[in-house]
Design an enzyme around this catalytic site. Sequence first.
Site: not given
Length: 341
Positions: A147-150, A152
Amino acid sequence: MKNIAIIGASGYTGAELIRLIATHPGMRIAALAANSKAGQKMSAVFPFLRHLDLPELVTWEQIDFSAIDLCFCALPHKTSQEVISQLPKTLKIVDLSADFRLRDAAAYKTWYGNDHAALEMQEEAVYGLTEFYRDQIASARLVAGTGCNAATGQFTLRPLISAGVIGLDDIILDMKCAVSGAGRSLKENLLHAELSEGYNAYSVGGTHRHLGEFDQEFSLLAGREVRIQFTPHLLPVNRGILSTGYVSGDARTIHATLEKAYADEPFVQVLPFGQTPSTHDVRGSNFVHIGVTGDRIEGRAIVVTVLDNLCKGSSGQAVQNANLMLGLPETEGLMLAPLFP
């Protein structure tokens, strides 16, 4: 040239894959699938790609996978596992959905609300955070993009947890996320009049699905359960994620740990101590910028991390992984400079 297929080419991550692969010296786009827009040209779906000579969109069932070296699957979760389970068992696949990120089937059901329909493939999948799973990715058949948040949050915290330089029971991630992370499907709250000139928290109180990845990866690193506090916020911007991490530990030691961990990483830049980055610095690129500063409270530090959610957080990461899987240089096609202003 490696022949590439993209399933889910009419979404934002599909378009980003095309943008990156169009100038990639080792890859050629041989097939594009988008079942809802089959029969259309990509120039009709995404006019910004009209200068490219691209295959017409088809359904994924129409693709001759015997001629494909690697397939990117950019479909929503649940749909992705249903499609991938029907693809040839020898085909190399990079999945951009959430379907193969979590190793525990029960955890997948908890966070995504349905039973996993391809458990044997879930066990085969390699987690796609390239900088930390590089060797496994190179020999994998199926790679699960993060995931993109994950991604980051993990660039912020993984080296610090591994080195034992921060407390594990008081980690806070405050994340600001661009609207493209919500996908291209129509949603009332993402209309311009509903979203612009505002700023709001969402999935408050530990309900965001990427917490499943944080729980899995941080607990594995620490050898004990690690649960962080994480709140994402929706920004009325198109691209980018900015994560502000609040941790306990010596700020100079934290900075030195990150510098050492990423010294040889081509896509991760650690700024001089006391400087913090902006999403402007990485827009449209595969780069991650990290800044560390001390807090006025002794023994606390602030770590600010930025990346482009569509590129390094998703499609750029996918191409980076595909390079490894195909025996190509890891950075090939990805060293483009960020867009500014």
